[in-house]
Design a protein around this motif. Structure first.
Motif, PDB file in Angstrom:
ATOM      1  N   GLU A   1     -39.113 118.193 -37.368  1.00 17.55           N
ATOM      2  CA  GLU A   1     -37.834 117.516 -37.734  1.00 17.55           C
ATOM      3  C   GLU A   1     -36.650 118.760 -38.018  1.00 17.55           C
ATOM      4  O   GLU A   1     -35.863 118.499 -37.532  1.00 17.55           O
TER       5      GLU A   1
ATOM      6  N   GLY B   1     -35.159 119.464 -34.485  1.00 20.23           N
ATOM      7  CA  GLY B   1     -34.461 118.402 -34.146  1.00 20.23           C
ATOM      8  C   GLY B   1     -33.147 118.411 -34.749  1.00 20.23           C
ATOM      9  O   GLY B   1     -32.148 118.043 -34.246  1.00 20.23           O
ATOM     10  N   ASP B   2     -33.293 118.639 -36.161  1.00 24.40           N
ATOM     11  CA  ASP B   2     -32.233 118.441 -37.000  1.00 24.40           C
ATOM     12  C   ASP B   2     -31.130 119.664 -36.660  1.00 24.40           C
ATOM     13  O   ASP B   2     -29.945 119.424 -36.716  1.00 24.40           O
ATOM     14  N   LEU B   3     -31.615 120.785 -36.212  1.00 26.24           N
ATOM     15  CA  LEU B   3     -30.724 122.013 -35.673  1.00 26.24           C
ATOM     16  C   LEU B   3     -30.108 121.615 -34.307  1.00 26.24           C
ATOM     17  O   LEU B   3     -29.630 122.475 -33.570  1.00 26.24           O
ATOM     18  N   GLY B   4     -30.391 120.325 -33.772  1.00 23.05           N
ATOM     19  CA  GLY B   4     -29.692 120.140 -32.524  1.00 23.05           C
ATOM     20  C   GLY B   4     -30.718 120.042 -31.285  1.00 23.05           C
ATOM     21  O   GLY B   4     -30.377 119.756 -30.105  1.00 23.05           O
ATOM     22  N   ALA B   5     -31.995 120.515 -31.363  1.00 23.61           N
ATOM     23  CA  ALA B   5     -32.787 120.534 -30.279  1.00 23.61           C
ATOM     24  C   ALA B   5     -33.409 119.223 -30.021  1.00 23.61           C
ATOM     25  O   ALA B   5     -33.919 118.282 -30.721  1.00 23.61           O
ATOM     26  N   ARG B   6     -33.305 118.842 -28.428  1.00 22.08           N
ATOM     27  CA  ARG B   6     -33.796 117.540 -28.061  1.00 22.08           C
ATOM     28  C   ARG B   6     -35.280 117.722 -27.887  1.00 22.08           C
ATOM     29  O   ARG B   6     -35.768 118.952 -28.070  1.00 22.08           O
TER      30      ARG B   6
ATOM     31  N   PHE C   1     -34.850 122.057 -45.862  1.00 24.31           N
ATOM     32  CA  PHE C   1     -35.911 121.262 -46.319  1.00 24.31           C
ATOM     33  C   PHE C   1     -36.771 121.716 -47.614  1.00 24.31           C
ATOM     34  O   PHE C   1     -36.484 122.929 -48.002  1.00 24.31           O
TER      35      PHE C   1
ATOM     36  N   PRO D   1     -31.737 112.588 -34.861  1.00 19.04           N
ATOM     37  CA  PRO D   1     -31.306 113.810 -35.413  1.00 19.04           C
ATOM     38  C   PRO D   1     -30.521 114.716 -34.828  1.00 19.04           C
ATOM     39  O   PRO D   1     -29.499 115.342 -35.329  1.00 19.04           O
ATOM     40  N   TYR D   2     -30.669 115.113 -33.481  1.00 17.59           N
ATOM     41  CA  TYR D   2     -29.969 116.057 -32.701  1.00 17.59           C
ATOM     42  C   TYR D   2     -28.925 115.463 -32.385  1.00 17.59           C
ATOM     43  O   TYR D   2     -28.056 116.046 -31.603  1.00 17.59           O
ATOM     44  N   GLU D   3     -28.441 114.180 -32.423  1.00 18.61           N
ATOM     45  CA  GLU D   3     -27.088 113.702 -32.091  1.00 18.61           C
ATOM     46  C   GLU D   3     -26.260 113.670 -33.446  1.00 18.61           C
ATOM     47  O   GLU D   3     -25.326 113.005 -33.179  1.00 18.61           O
TER      48      GLU D   3
ATOM     49  N   TYR E   1     -31.212 129.674 -34.396  1.00 18.07           N
ATOM     50  CA  TYR E   1     -31.985 128.566 -33.604  1.00 18.07           C
ATOM     51  C   TYR E   1     -30.891 127.433 -33.192  1.00 18.07           C
ATOM     52  O   TYR E   1     -30.716 127.385 -32.052  1.00 18.07           O
ATOM     53  N   GLY E   2     -30.035 127.150 -34.118  1.00 11.97           N
ATOM     54  CA  GLY E   2     -29.040 125.902 -33.623  1.00 11.97           C
ATOM     55  C   GLY E   2     -27.992 126.461 -32.715  1.00 11.97           C
ATOM     56  O   GLY E   2     -27.582 125.852 -31.840  1.00 11.97           O
TER      57      GLY E   2
ATOM     58  N   ASN F   1     -24.516 126.363 -38.457  1.00 12.12           N
ATOM     59  CA  ASN F   1     -24.043 125.399 -37.454  1.00 12.12           C
ATOM     60  C   ASN F   1     -22.590 124.514 -37.576  1.00 12.12           C
ATOM     61  O   ASN F   1     -22.260 123.761 -37.119  1.00 12.12           O
TER      62      ASN F   1
ATOM     63  N   ARG G   1     -33.237 111.217 -45.645  1.00 14.25           N
ATOM     64  CA  ARG G   1     -33.854 111.222 -44.453  1.00 14.25           C
ATOM     65  C   ARG G   1     -33.130 110.218 -43.441  1.00 14.25           C
ATOM     66  O   ARG G   1     -33.058 110.402 -42.134  1.00 14.25           O
TER      67      ARG G   1
ATOM     68  N   ARG H   1     -29.568 128.985 -42.123  1.00  8.58           N
ATOM     69  CA  ARG H   1     -29.889 128.516 -40.752  1.00  8.58           C
ATOM     70  C   ARG H   1     -29.445 127.094 -40.653  1.00  8.58           C
ATOM     71  O   ARG H   1     -29.159 126.650 -39.595  1.00  8.58           O
ATOM     72  N   ALA H   2     -29.175 126.201 -41.616  1.00 13.85           N
ATOM     73  CA  ALA H   2     -28.450 124.900 -41.674  1.00 13.85           C
ATOM     74  C   ALA H   2     -26.928 125.383 -41.424  1.00 13.85           C
ATOM     75  O   ALA H   2     -26.219 124.570 -40.876  1.00 13.85           O
TER      76      ALA H   2
ATOM     77  N   VAL I   1     -25.091 116.639 -38.787  1.00 11.90           N
ATOM     78  CA  VAL I   1     -25.514 117.134 -40.102  1.00 11.90           C
ATOM     79  C   VAL I   1     -26.546 117.999 -40.011  1.00 11.90           C
ATOM     80  O   VAL I   1     -27.379 117.823 -38.955  1.00 11.90           O
ATOM     81  N   ASN I   2     -26.791 118.925 -41.021  1.00 15.29           N
ATOM     82  CA  ASN I   2     -28.188 119.632 -41.145  1.00 15.29           C
ATOM     83  C   ASN I   2     -28.829 119.565 -42.475  1.00 15.29           C
ATOM     84  O   ASN I   2     -28.199 119.270 -43.370  1.00 15.29           O
ATOM     85  N   THR I   3     -30.196 120.006 -42.291  1.00 16.98           N
ATOM     86  CA  THR I   3     -30.902 119.547 -43.530  1.00 16.98           C
ATOM     87  C   THR I   3     -31.390 120.970 -44.050  1.00 16.98           C
ATOM     88  O   THR I   3     -32.054 121.886 -43.094  1.00 16.98           O
TER      89      THR I   3
ATOM     90  N   PHE J   1     -34.008 111.255 -39.559  1.00 13.56           N
ATOM     91  CA  PHE J   1     -35.410 111.295 -39.219  1.00 13.56           C
ATOM     92  C   PHE J   1     -36.044 109.863 -39.462  1.00 13.56           C
ATOM     93  O   PHE J   1     -37.164 109.636 -39.399  1.00 13.56           O
TER      94      PHE J   1
END
Lengths: 307, 346
Positions: A210, A213-218, B85, B76-78, B102-103, B154, B51, B150-151, B81-83, B56
């Protein structure tokens, strides 16, 4: 009970206060087994490989020499080694590719019932004799077998015939070809790949997927950068099984092969009919050395970093 | 804060899992740039709401908008927003710096800019030198900060935080609450924060929404929610509250309507003391005394039936007073204006 209990209790207390002694008692039998029987025979094997065969008398000469290893590097023997290692590599890659989707489904999507059913399905073949399964495949792959029949019905016999004409992997029919051998190897070792990959995938927390995906990865990126690296130790564990088992097998090449030997057959032939125990031993050392190199390479590639 | 388009808008959103209505007809606007908390007990639907915003999970019915754009069915990838966890979800096979980057890596930001921004972010949360460590080599509080940056790196429109401080000890949690609030004011991003800790919600939020059994019970500023709880659930969940109803209510305010009174609003007076104007009173006997350092909590058995909890600051109280208070007959008094009529769910 009334007389036994205090004694049992005294023993328990005695061992509880001496954990080293308890550990020693527990470990001695398995270590004795591993150390003496298993490692001992490996050492014996290694020693044998440094002896040689007197070509004239047919007697083993018990004198240290590299001559037997020299024999290993004759053209015919190198072919055997390369053929076996190539088959093992092909089977391993194919098993990893075939196992991953099923393992992924089992680890992430299957309901508990479905998962139990799939585990059973994966393990069920292991309950029956390996020999029976290999010879069943011989029938399936035979020219008159069900696979050929199906292919003909689908009007794809041209494709099959073309595959069988390919040099190296082809043959008169699937049941006498490297291609058929590959299919059977893949079948018999697939469970040994599915189980560790499934276990590795199960240990990847849902939240990591999750988060990716949340960080933009397909999904494809998530698979490549998160799921695969984290499942890689499982793939390596599975590949150790499939690779080593293929390297050492002699039944499948015997049942489906032609005159082109595999390592297992070479060992069998040299220690049996030829009586060349030193060369058989030297052949046996080959898979061990290949596996050692393989594991070092896997470690270099970071296969165990996520452990 | 001036834009009229809300950062997040829920319009009659429901999420059902079989027969369970995890989120039940929630409509809610979360404003741009505010620190909004979703507060509620576990299983109240607050995490499901988060979520749904992250993508999610998707609503069974209803509509979710981010910055005025419907996103109900987007992955989520569209979503912008960032989470953060609850379990931090740091990638164990990557270093701290790789996690934070990562982002940006996914967005194909050039490596040099990536490195600069990662360092900037790590410095912001005092993790400057730790970029090359693995997450497993960090403490809980450090991991929490890594997950946060990390969130944040972005620069999302909305940052979602799912009980991010739950695993930390009390001292660290209080410190991080203030830090989070400061960071939110610094970056000016809308924060949506999920917690079951009412004190945390009151400390950090600009506004909060109280969830119960999938439904949104009340939305308001901390002071509004605390001082004017809309329902008996809110009164009981946000802070401690005495719920008075039926015959006891009739004896105190002359009507059987349910009302709540906060324990700290009640004064303890000697038996028979005159009741001044605008005050309510109830006679009773102190049944239990719990000394809590800064204040003392009394449980008073009322003559009219039932009991009230009363807290008093330990301004002049000596430990001896506390010990001898039990069993004393007292008169409780409080300003009538502190009574809150509440709506009781049948």
């Amino acid at each position: 009970m009334s007389t036994g209990a205090p004694l049992a209790r005294r023993i328990s207390t005695y061992l509880y206060r001496r954990p080293a002694l308890a550990l020693g008692l527990l470990l001695t039998p398995p270590l004795a087994w591993l150390g003496l029987v298993y490692l001992g025979s490996l050492v014996a094997l290694l020693v044998q490989s440094f002896f040689s065969l007197d070509g004239f008398t047919g007697q083993v000469v018990r004198r240290f020499t590299f001559a037997t290893y020299g024999d290993l590097f004759t053209r015919a023997n190198v072919d055997i080694i390369l053929r076996t290692a190539g088959m093992a590599a092909a089977v391993t890659v194919a098993a990893a590719v075939a196992a991953f989707p099923l393992a992924y489904y089992m680890a992430r999507y299957a309901s508990p019932r479905m998962k139990a059913a799939l585990f059973l399905a994966v393990l069920l073949p292991l309950w029956s004799s390996y020999l029976v399964r290999v010879y069943s495949w011989k029938l399936i792959l035979a020219k008159e077998g069900i696979l050929n029949w199906t292919v003909t019905r689908l009007r794809l016999e041209g494709v099959l015939e073309w595959l069988l004409t390919l040099p190296g992997i082809g043959g008169p029919s699937l049941s006498v070809s490297l291609l058929g051998m590959f299919i059977v190897f893949l079948y018999v070792w697939l469970p040994y790949m599915i189980l560790p990959v499934e276990a590795a995938l199960e240990r990847v927390p849902e939240s990591l997927i999750e988060a990716s995906g949340d960080l933009g990865a397909r999904p494809a990126d998530t698979f490549r950068r998160v799921i695969l690296p984290l499942a890689f130790p499982g793939v390596v564990a599975g590949s150790i099984f499939t690779f080593a088992l293929t390297l050492g097998d002699f039944i499948v090449p015997y049942a489906l092969g032609n005159s082109a030997f595999f390592i297992g057959q070479a060992v069998l032939a040299h220690q049996g009919t030829a009586g060349n125990i030193p060369l058989a031993a030297a052949f046996t050392v080959v898979p061990t050395v290949i596996m050692a190199f393989y594991l070092v390479a896997a470690k270099r590639a970071g296969a165990f970093d996520a452990l | 804060m001036t834009t009229s388009i809300p950062a997040v808008r829920f319009t009659h959103v429901s999420r059902h899992f079989g027969d369970v209505r995890a989120v039940d007809d929630v409509s809610l606007d979360i404003l741009d740039g505010e620190f909004f908390t979703l507060l509620g007990p576990s299983g109240s639907g607050k995490t499901t709401c988060l979520r749904l915003i992250a993508g999610f999970d998707h609503p069974t019915t209803g509509r979710i908008e981010l910055q005025g754009v419907e996103v109900s069915s987007l992955p989520p990838y569209e979503r912008d927003v960032n989470t953060v966890f609850q379990d931090y979800a740091l990638f164990p096979h990557m270093t701290v710096a790789e996690n934070v980057a990562y982002g940006l890596m996914i967005k194909k930001v050039p490596p040099r800019e990536r490195a600069t921004r990662v360092n900037e972010m790590l410095r912001m949360v005092q993790l400057g030198g730790l970029g090359r460590r693995k997450p497993s080599q960090l403490s809980g509080g450090q991991r929490q900060r890594v997950a946060l940056v990390r969130a944040l790196i972005n620069r999302p429109r909305v940052l979602l935080l799912d009980e991010p401080l739950g695993a930390l000890d009390l001292k660290l949690r209080q410190q991080m609450q203030l830090e989070l609030k400061a960071i939110q004011q610094q970056v000016g991003i809308t924060f949506i924060y999920v917690t079951h800790d009412q004190e945390e919600a009151l400390t950090m939020s600009d506004r909060l929404g109280v969830f119960n059994a999938g439904r949104l019970e009340q939305v308001g500023t901390p002071a509004e929610v605390y001082e004017h709880p809309a329902t008996d659930f809110v009164a009981g969940f946000v802070g401690v509250s005495n719920l008075v109803s039926g015959l006891v209510a009739e004896a105190i305010i002359g009507s059987p309507q349910t009302f709540t009174i906060r324990p700290e609003k009640i004064l303890i007076r000697g038996a028979g003391e005159p009741i001044s104007d605008g005050m309510c009173a109830a006679d009773g006997r102190i049944r239990d005394v719990i000394y809590l350092g800064a204040h003392t909590r009394y449980r008073v058995e009322l003559a009219a039936g039932g009991e009230l909890t009363v807290t008093q600051q330990n301004v002049d109280t000596t430990p001896l007073d506390v010990q001898t208070a039990r069993g004393r007959t007292v008169r409780l008094m409080w300003h009538r204006t502190h009574n809150r009529q509440v709506f009781t769910r049948p």
